[in-house]
Design a protein around this motif. Structure first.
Motif, mmCIF file in Angstrom:
data_model
loop_
_atom_site.group_PDB
_atom_site.id
_atom_site.type_symbol
_atom_site.label_atom_id
_atom_site.label_comp_id
_atom_site.label_asym_id
_atom_site.label_seq_id
_atom_site.Cartn_x
_atom_site.Cartn_y
_atom_site.Cartn_z
ATOM 1 N N THR A 40 -27.327 35.286 -64.989
ATOM 2 C CA THR A 40 -27.847 34.762 -63.726
ATOM 3 C C THR A 40 -26.770 34.841 -62.636
ATOM 4 O O THR A 40 -26.627 33.952 -61.796
ATOM 5 C CB THR A 40 -28.346 33.309 -63.867
ATOM 6 N N ALA A 41 -26.053 35.950 -62.658
ATOM 7 C CA ALA A 41 -25.005 36.178 -61.660
ATOM 8 C C ALA A 41 -25.335 37.317 -60.714
ATOM 9 O O ALA A 41 -24.674 37.475 -59.678
ATOM 10 C CB ALA A 41 -23.677 36.464 -62.353
ATOM 11 N N PHE A 42 -26.348 38.117 -61.061
ATOM 12 C CA PHE A 42 -26.760 39.228 -60.204
ATOM 13 C C PHE A 42 -28.260 39.417 -60.399
ATOM 14 O O PHE A 42 -28.703 40.137 -61.286
ATOM 15 C CB PHE A 42 -26.010 40.509 -60.571
ATOM 16 N N ASN A 43 -29.032 38.716 -59.582
ATOM 17 C CA ASN A 43 -30.495 38.699 -59.745
ATOM 18 C C ASN A 43 -31.182 38.943 -58.412
ATOM 19 O O ASN A 43 -30.527 39.008 -57.369
ATOM 20 C CB ASN A 43 -30.926 37.356 -60.339
ATOM 21 N N GLU A 44 -32.493 39.071 -58.462
ATOM 22 C CA GLU A 44 -33.237 39.397 -57.248
ATOM 23 C C GLU A 44 -32.965 38.400 -56.120
ATOM 24 O O GLU A 44 -32.814 38.782 -54.956
ATOM 25 C CB GLU A 44 -34.738 39.449 -57.544
ATOM 26 N N HIS A 45 -32.863 37.119 -56.450
ATOM 27 C CA HIS A 45 -32.591 36.121 -55.416
ATOM 28 C C HIS A 45 -31.240 36.372 -54.736
ATOM 29 O O HIS A 45 -31.109 36.179 -53.516
ATOM 30 C CB HIS A 45 -32.627 34.709 -56.020
ATOM 31 N N LEU A 102 -34.866 35.581 -63.876
ATOM 32 C CA LEU A 102 -33.941 34.452 -63.818
ATOM 33 C C LEU A 102 -33.629 34.077 -62.370
ATOM 34 O O LEU A 102 -33.413 34.947 -61.523
ATOM 35 C CB LEU A 102 -32.645 34.782 -64.565
ATOM 36 N N VAL A 103 -33.598 32.785 -62.124
ATOM 37 C CA VAL A 103 -33.368 32.262 -60.770
ATOM 38 C C VAL A 103 -32.028 31.534 -60.740
ATOM 39 O O VAL A 103 -31.812 30.583 -61.500
ATOM 40 C CB VAL A 103 -34.495 31.303 -60.347
ATOM 41 N N PRO A 104 -31.113 31.947 -59.875
ATOM 42 C CA PRO A 104 -29.795 31.317 -59.839
ATOM 43 C C PRO A 104 -29.822 29.909 -59.260
ATOM 44 O O PRO A 104 -30.643 29.585 -58.404
ATOM 45 C CB PRO A 104 -28.984 32.261 -58.939
#
Length: 550
Positions: A52-57, A27-29
């Motif tokens: 989508t509040a704590f992702n790799e991005h 997922l991408v924020p």
């Protein structure tokens, strides 16, 4: 209170760990959506990958922002990094390592490949920076570079959350100047498509540090470990599936304590937990629902202790009282420490957040010590712990730290391990449980009733509450007593409290907006009993609602 609060989690309550980790990468924020932005609260950025509040991005951008912040501040020493047992912690730590190494940062991670409690990382930063520097951090020669750190943890949050916290060279939580800059820069980086992020394979490029060894070996310099061992006090320690699990086993063996790790299990779904008040799994050692299974074993030990996932919080269970209210144990801890720490400065203050119990005020006065009342957030205690002018700093949410036996700094972040061991020291030295000692305090100072409740508030109302001034409160009485203070700034340091506190001779309430939910929090205390407290709470809601509507 939900009907299943305090009961064991069912399979339907558990997270899908694979789905959680997949969402972290997939997922991408969109930072134009407020809920998907990097936002640092009092303890870092937190959220779930599924939302989508704590992702790799988020972690790529936040780590790059920390690298840039370090450069602006001239921080050139190593960065210590540790993680807790949440499912998202290891992926996030791996992401952070890729960015740190690519930017040429010297990184120190756990040599045992395990988990690192927040206090252990704070201890490591301070230990490194103590060599070759004076109390203000100025280089004396031999070690001119200051270290800092990252803790990958959402603390006591549910299993589906991740967290990312930055600790600058003072070893404690970063202040808002730092976190606001880091968050703003991270969101810029995400919005620009991560073009400014540098990353590489960190394999073979990361140094190691034995966090556990250095921390555990040093405990004799802050606690009377000999007294605990010689007394044979029976201790049951529950890491609640968190980062302290290996620490407790090592502490028991190294110091010869009569200590049992009652639950050594590590499970990212936390299937062994009992549900909190809202039927969520939450590793909160101050919650009687989260600690329900431990409370049932209270007669097997002289004291039972619990820690949250990163061990910055503590819970104390005694045979005679069950789980102690955090405020009660803070009062006992302060009373004991200021009577048994002759190496502390005679003018060392007692630090508390302004939503902590007023019985602490009476304890401070009985020891002829200045009470230092600050806003919510452990960061406020950092300078005083560093220079020894604050002997103890504590929060009502079961987080605290205190000085070494010689009056020098131990950690500048909350340390649930030493608070748990302090309960054992208190029993060993006094022969009384902390709960018995608290009852003695109430016989001297009165028996306050304390509670925190939540009330609904939308984003706009929370923003208004955060900027509310004491002058905006029109009321002159609270629960039948004249109001003697309306505070929007903390008495100890004059800092804004992000809400209001209203005080009478016999009671007080404080209202603050939640940083994560659409509610505001009402903290209240009465020395007149439960019925009076209920009246204080009801009038507090009405007073705040009127102020928000005006």
């Amino acid at each position: 209170m939900n009907t299943r609060a305090g009961t064991k989690a069912l399979p339907s309550d558990l997270i899908d760990v694979k789905a959680l980790i997949h969402a972290y990468y997939a997922l991408v924020p969109d930072v134009s959506i407020p809920e998907q932005r990097v936002v640092f609260g009092t303890s870092g950025h937190r959220g779930s990958s599924l939302n989508t509040a704590f992702n790799e991005h988020h972690i790529l951008a936040t780590t790059q922002a920390i690298v840039e912040y370090r450069a602006l501040q001239g921080i050139t020493g190593p960065l210590f990094i540790g993680m807790d047992t949440h499912a998202l912690s290891r992926p996030a730590q791996t992401t952070a390592l890729e960015v740190l190494v690519a930017n040429g940062v010297r990184v120190m991670m756990d040599s045992r490949g395990g988990f690192t409690p927040t206090p252990s990382l704070s201890h490591a930063i301070l230990a490194y920076n103590r060599v070759g520097h004076d109390a203000d951090g100025h280089a004396l020669g031999g070690n001119p570079d200051l270290a800092d750190g990252i803790v990958v943890t959402p603390s006591h949050n549910p299993p589906g959350d991740g967290g990312f916290k930055y600790n600058p060279p003072h070893g404690g939580p970063a202040d808002s100047d730092a976190t606001n800059w880091i968050a703003a820069r991270a969101n810029e980086i995400i919005a620009a498509g991560l073009v400014d992020v540098q990353r590489t394979d960190p394999e073979g490029l990361v140094e190691t540090y034995d966090f556990l060894e250095h921390y555990v070996a040093d405990l004799g310099n802050i606690l009377n470990m000999d007294a605990i061992a010689e007394s044979g006090v029976r201790i049951g320690a529950d890491p609640l599936g968190g980062a302290s699990v290996a620490y407790w086993a090592e502490i028991s063996e190294r110091y010869g304590l009569n200590l049992t790790v009652v639950n050594p299990e590590i499970d990212p779904s936390w299937a062994f937990m009992t549900l909190d008040w809202d039927e969520k799994i939450r590793m909160d050692p101050s919650s009687p629902n989260a600690m329900a299974s431990l409370i049932t074993r209270r007669n097997e030990f002289d004291v039972l202790t619990g820690n949250d996932a990163d061990a910055d919080r503590h819970g104390i269970v005694t045979p005679d009282a069950g789980l102690m209210n955090p405020n009660h144990f803070l009062a006992v801890a302060i009373d004991y420490l200021f009577a048994h720490r002759s190496g502390w400065r005679p003018d060392a203050r007692i630090g508390k957040t302004l939503v902590s119990s007023s019985i602490i005020d009476f304890v401070a006065d009985s020891h002829h010590r200045e009470l230092w009342e600050v806003p919510v957030g452990f960061k406020w205690f950092v300078p005083g712990l560093v220079d020894g002018s604050v002997g103890f700093g504590g929060e009502e949410s079961a987080g605290a730290s205190f000085l070494r036996l010689d009056g020098t700094v131990w950690t500048t972040d909350k340390d649930g391990i030493i608070l748990a061991l302090l309960a054992a020291e208190i029993i060993a030295v006094t022969g009384k449980t902390p709960s018995v000692l608290y009852r003695e305090l109430t016989e001297r100072f009165g028996d306050p009733v304390y509670e925190r409740v939540d009330a609904p508030a939308n984003r706009e109302q929370k923003a208004r509450l955060g900027k509310l001034s004491g002058a905006d409160i029109a009321a002159t009485e609270l629960a039948g007593d004249p109001i003697i203070a309306k505070l929007s700034h903390a008495p100890g340091n004059g800092a804004a409290i992000g809400g209001v506190k209203v005080v009478t001779e016999f009671a007080w309430f404080a209202a603050r907006p939640s940083g994560t939910e659409d509610v505001y929090k009402i903290y209240a205390e009465s020395f007149k009993g439960p019925e009076h407290l209920a009246l204080v709470q009801a009038e507090a809601r009405a007073i705040v609602d009127r102020a928000l509507a005006s």
